[in-house]
Design a protein around this motif. Structure first.
Motif, PDB file in Angstrom:
ATOM      1  N   PHE A 299       0.846  -1.193   0.000  1.00  0.00           N
ATOM      2  CA  PHE A 299       0.000   0.000   0.000  1.00  0.00           C
ATOM      3  C   PHE A 299       0.879   1.240   0.000  1.00  0.00           C
ATOM      4  O   PHE A 299       1.735   1.409   0.870  1.00  0.00           O
ATOM      5  CB  PHE A 299      -0.924   0.040   1.211  1.00  0.00           C
ATOM      6  N   ASP A 300       0.665   2.108  -0.974  1.00  0.00           N
ATOM      7  CA  ASP A 300       1.395   3.360  -1.093  1.00  0.00           C
ATOM      8  C   ASP A 300       0.606   4.441  -0.351  1.00  0.00           C
ATOM      9  O   ASP A 300      -0.349   5.017  -0.874  1.00  0.00           O
ATOM     10  CB  ASP A 300       1.549   3.719  -2.577  1.00  0.00           C
ATOM     11  N   ALA A 301       1.040   4.710   0.875  1.00  0.00           N
ATOM     12  CA  ALA A 301       0.283   5.611   1.743  1.00  0.00           C
ATOM     13  C   ALA A 301       0.449   7.077   1.385  1.00  0.00           C
ATOM     14  O   ALA A 301      -0.405   7.901   1.732  1.00  0.00           O
ATOM     15  CB  ALA A 301       0.705   5.397   3.203  1.00  0.00           C
ATOM     16  N   THR A 302       1.531   7.428   0.695  1.00  0.00           N
ATOM     17  CA  THR A 302       1.765   8.842   0.409  1.00  0.00           C
ATOM     18  C   THR A 302       1.229   9.263  -0.958  1.00  0.00           C
ATOM     19  O   THR A 302       0.620  10.322  -1.088  1.00  0.00           O
ATOM     20  CB  THR A 302       3.265   9.186   0.529  1.00  0.00           C
ATOM     21  N   HIS A 303       1.423   8.427  -1.984  1.00  0.00           N
ATOM     22  CA  HIS A 303       0.840   8.792  -3.282  1.00  0.00           C
ATOM     23  C   HIS A 303      -0.680   8.718  -3.256  1.00  0.00           C
ATOM     24  O   HIS A 303      -1.353   9.353  -4.078  1.00  0.00           O
ATOM     25  CB  HIS A 303       1.382   7.882  -4.390  1.00  0.00           C
TER      26      HIS A 303
ATOM     27  N   PHE B 136      -3.759  12.949   5.854  1.00  0.00           N
ATOM     28  CA  PHE B 136      -4.517  11.702   5.749  1.00  0.00           C
ATOM     29  C   PHE B 136      -3.630  10.466   5.585  1.00  0.00           C
ATOM     30  O   PHE B 136      -4.143   9.348   5.506  1.00  0.00           O
ATOM     31  CB  PHE B 136      -5.506  11.780   4.583  1.00  0.00           C
ATOM     32  N   VAL B 137      -2.314  10.650   5.514  1.00  0.00           N
ATOM     33  CA  VAL B 137      -1.415   9.500   5.373  1.00  0.00           C
ATOM     34  C   VAL B 137      -1.611   8.492   6.510  1.00  0.00           C
ATOM     35  O   VAL B 137      -1.779   7.288   6.258  1.00  0.00           O
ATOM     36  CB  VAL B 137       0.058   9.957   5.281  1.00  0.00           C
ATOM     37  N   PRO B 138      -1.604   8.908   7.791  1.00  0.00           N
ATOM     38  CA  PRO B 138      -1.802   7.925   8.861  1.00  0.00           C
ATOM     39  C   PRO B 138      -3.150   7.222   8.794  1.00  0.00           C
ATOM     40  O   PRO B 138      -3.244   6.013   9.059  1.00  0.00           O
ATOM     41  CB  PRO B 138      -1.686   8.773  10.139  1.00  0.00           C
ATOM     42  N   THR B 139      -4.189   7.959   8.443  1.00  0.00           N
ATOM     43  CA  THR B 139      -5.527   7.369   8.361  1.00  0.00           C
ATOM     44  C   THR B 139      -5.556   6.217   7.363  1.00  0.00           C
ATOM     45  O   THR B 139      -6.036   5.116   7.661  1.00  0.00           O
ATOM     46  CB  THR B 139      -6.550   8.437   7.945  1.00  0.00           C
ATOM     47  N   LEU B 140      -5.032   6.472   6.171  1.00  0.00           N
ATOM     48  CA  LEU B 140      -5.063   5.449   5.137  1.00  0.00           C
ATOM     49  C   LEU B 140      -4.091   4.312   5.431  1.00  0.00           C
ATOM     50  O   LEU B 140      -4.389   3.146   5.152  1.00  0.00           O
ATOM     51  CB  LEU B 140      -4.755   6.070   3.775  1.00  0.00           C
ATOM     52  N   ALA B 141      -2.922   4.620   5.988  1.00  0.00           N
ATOM     53  CA  ALA B 141      -1.949   3.568   6.307  1.00  0.00           C
ATOM     54  C   ALA B 141      -2.507   2.615   7.352  1.00  0.00           C
ATOM     55  O   ALA B 141      -2.373   1.385   7.234  1.00  0.00           O
ATOM     56  CB  ALA B 141      -0.642   4.196   6.797  1.00  0.00           C
ATOM     57  N   ARG B 142      -3.149   3.160   8.382  1.00  0.00           N
ATOM     58  CA  ARG B 142      -3.739   2.302   9.421  1.00  0.00           C
ATOM     59  C   ARG B 142      -4.890   1.475   8.842  1.00  0.00           C
ATOM     60  O   ARG B 142      -5.040   0.286   9.169  1.00  0.00           O
ATOM     61  CB  ARG B 142      -4.212   3.154  10.593  1.00  0.00           C
ATOM     62  N   ALA B 143      -5.698   2.085   7.993  1.00  0.00           N
ATOM     63  CA  ALA B 143      -6.821   1.364   7.404  1.00  0.00           C
ATOM     64  C   ALA B 143      -6.324   0.212   6.528  1.00  0.00           C
ATOM     65  O   ALA B 143      -6.867  -0.895   6.570  1.00  0.00           O
ATOM     66  CB  ALA B 143      -7.687   2.319   6.582  1.00  0.00           C
ATOM     67  N   ALA B 144      -5.295   0.460   5.734  1.00  0.00           N
ATOM     68  CA  ALA B 144      -4.755  -0.582   4.866  1.00  0.00           C
ATOM     69  C   ALA B 144      -4.185  -1.734   5.687  1.00  0.00           C
ATOM     70  O   ALA B 144      -4.356  -2.905   5.336  1.00  0.00           O
ATOM     71  CB  ALA B 144      -3.679   0.005   3.955  1.00  0.00           C
ATOM     72  N   ALA B 145      -3.513  -1.412   6.776  1.00  0.00           N
ATOM     73  CA  ALA B 145      -2.961  -2.459   7.638  1.00  0.00           C
ATOM     74  C   ALA B 145      -4.076  -3.319   8.222  1.00  0.00           C
ATOM     75  O   ALA B 145      -3.920  -4.534   8.372  1.00  0.00           O
ATOM     76  CB  ALA B 145      -2.129  -1.831   8.748  1.00  0.00           C
ATOM     77  N   ALA B 146      -5.193  -2.702   8.537  1.00  0.00           N
ATOM     78  CA  ALA B 146      -6.318  -3.453   9.089  1.00  0.00           C
ATOM     79  C   ALA B 146      -6.921  -4.393   8.052  1.00  0.00           C
ATOM     80  O   ALA B 146      -7.330  -5.508   8.371  1.00  0.00           O
ATOM     81  CB  ALA B 146      -7.384  -2.491   9.614  1.00  0.00           C
TER      82      ALA B 146
ATOM     83  N   HIS C  28      -1.225  -4.267  11.882  1.00  0.00           N
ATOM     84  CA  HIS C  28      -0.856  -5.335  10.956  1.00  0.00           C
ATOM     85  C   HIS C  28      -0.756  -6.678  11.676  1.00  0.00           C
ATOM     86  O   HIS C  28      -1.205  -7.707  11.152  1.00  0.00           O
ATOM     87  CB  HIS C  28       0.486  -4.988  10.308  1.00  0.00           C
ATOM     88  N   GLN C  29      -0.194  -6.672  12.871  1.00  0.00           N
ATOM     89  CA  GLN C  29      -0.047  -7.920  13.614  1.00  0.00           C
ATOM     90  C   GLN C  29      -1.404  -8.476  14.028  1.00  0.00           C
ATOM     91  O   GLN C  29      -1.627  -9.692  13.989  1.00  0.00           O
ATOM     92  CB  GLN C  29       0.847  -7.677  14.828  1.00  0.00           C
TER      93      GLN C  29
END
Length: 284
Positions: free
Chosen positions: A205-209, A227-237, A278-279
């Motif tokens: 997942f490319d969280a910045t682009h 919004f980078v943290p929001t999307l990165a956490r969502a993708a990990a979930a 992620h874990q």
């Protein structure tokens, strides 16, 4: 084309330079670095910090920087030092910090020279359907990371994946980076992540682009870094095998993609959050 009903779901892990593998059951891989090569000193600063953070958190790291950004909005925008000088600079970083490397190839003629230095060749999203480029990258024997086009549905990546697999044995990574949503905007459909995984490749997942606003600043792209943290956490979930991030010591001064780059000194905290999720996701 409608969403396919039955696709392969066994993910084929990808080995990176004999060091580690990307795929289910493996540690999360971070693909990170500056958008474009700006200077040796900035690359050293970023590579050194990322290596320390990754070691502390138990994350595998692939250092990323583009030697040539051929798809800049304006003719006047900074593109980087070019293939010859840029690949030499990347090779020096790889040796100094003992890190595997990834960078973009925009033309099939760049593949062989890039593969002599890089451990993973990356296909830019705009070029994910370019057959000659995909085949040339795959024929080097190196893993190929194909970014899903902003114009493409997840299942549209099946032919791109097939092109790479038919031409080489290095393996395929697929990267989600958002889809066009009206003018100068992207949106991430999290359903894309499991759909891409059904194609049998590890998913990044490319969280910045994904928070970029293409052409949103007129002669350059804008971005919504918050919004980078929001999307990165969502993708990990949802479930990913790797996280791609463009980072910079001072995004306001970055020569490319500053508005959507993540501050270097905030990487560790965000990565800790992503890892925790992620874990939990991997255990489900």
């Amino acid at each position: 084309m409608a969403e396919p009903g039955n696709m392969a779901s066994v993910i084929q892990p990808v080995e990176i330079a004999g060091r580690f593998r990307i795929g289910p059951g493996q540690p999360l891989t971070l693909l990170a670095g500056p958008c474009v090569i700006e200077s040796e000193s900035i690359m050293r600063q970023i590579a050194g910090h990322l290596k320390e953070v990754s070691a502390r958190l138990g994350v595998n790291l692939i250092f990323k920087a583009s030697f040539d950004k051929a798809n800049r909005t304006s003719l006047e925008s900074y593109r980087g030092p070019g293939p010859a000088e840029g690949l030499a600079m990347l090779a020096a970083i790889g040796r100094e910090f003992d890190l595997p490397l990834i960078s973009d190839v925009h033309e099939s003629g760049q593949a062989a020279a890039a593969a002599a230095v890089l451990d993973v060749l990356q296909i830019p999203a705009f070029l994910c359907r370019q057959t000659d480029l995909l085949v040339a990258a795959a024929q080097t024997g190196k893993p190929v990371n194909v970014k899903k086009g902003q114009f493409a549905a997840p299942w549209d990546m099946a032919p791109a994946t097939a092109k790479v697999r038919s031409a080489g044995t290095g393996g395929v990574l697929l990267t989600e980076r958002g889809s066009s949503f009206g003018y100068n905007n992207l949106v991430v459909d999290m359903r894309s992540l499991p759909l891409l995984r059904q194609l049998g490749s590890p998913v990044i997942f490319d969280a910045t682009h994904s928070v970029q606003l293409p052409g949103g600043a007129g002669d350059r792209s804008g971005g919504q870094r918050r919004f980078v943290p929001t999307l990165a956490r969502a993708a990990a979930a949802v479930g990913i095998d790797g996280l791609f991030m463009e980072v910079h010591p001072d995004p306001r001064q970055a020569l490319c993609d500053g508005p959507n780059s993540w501050p270097l000194d905030q990487v560790e905290e965000l990565l800790r959050q992503v890892l925790a999720i992620h874990q939990l996701s991997a255990a489900v």
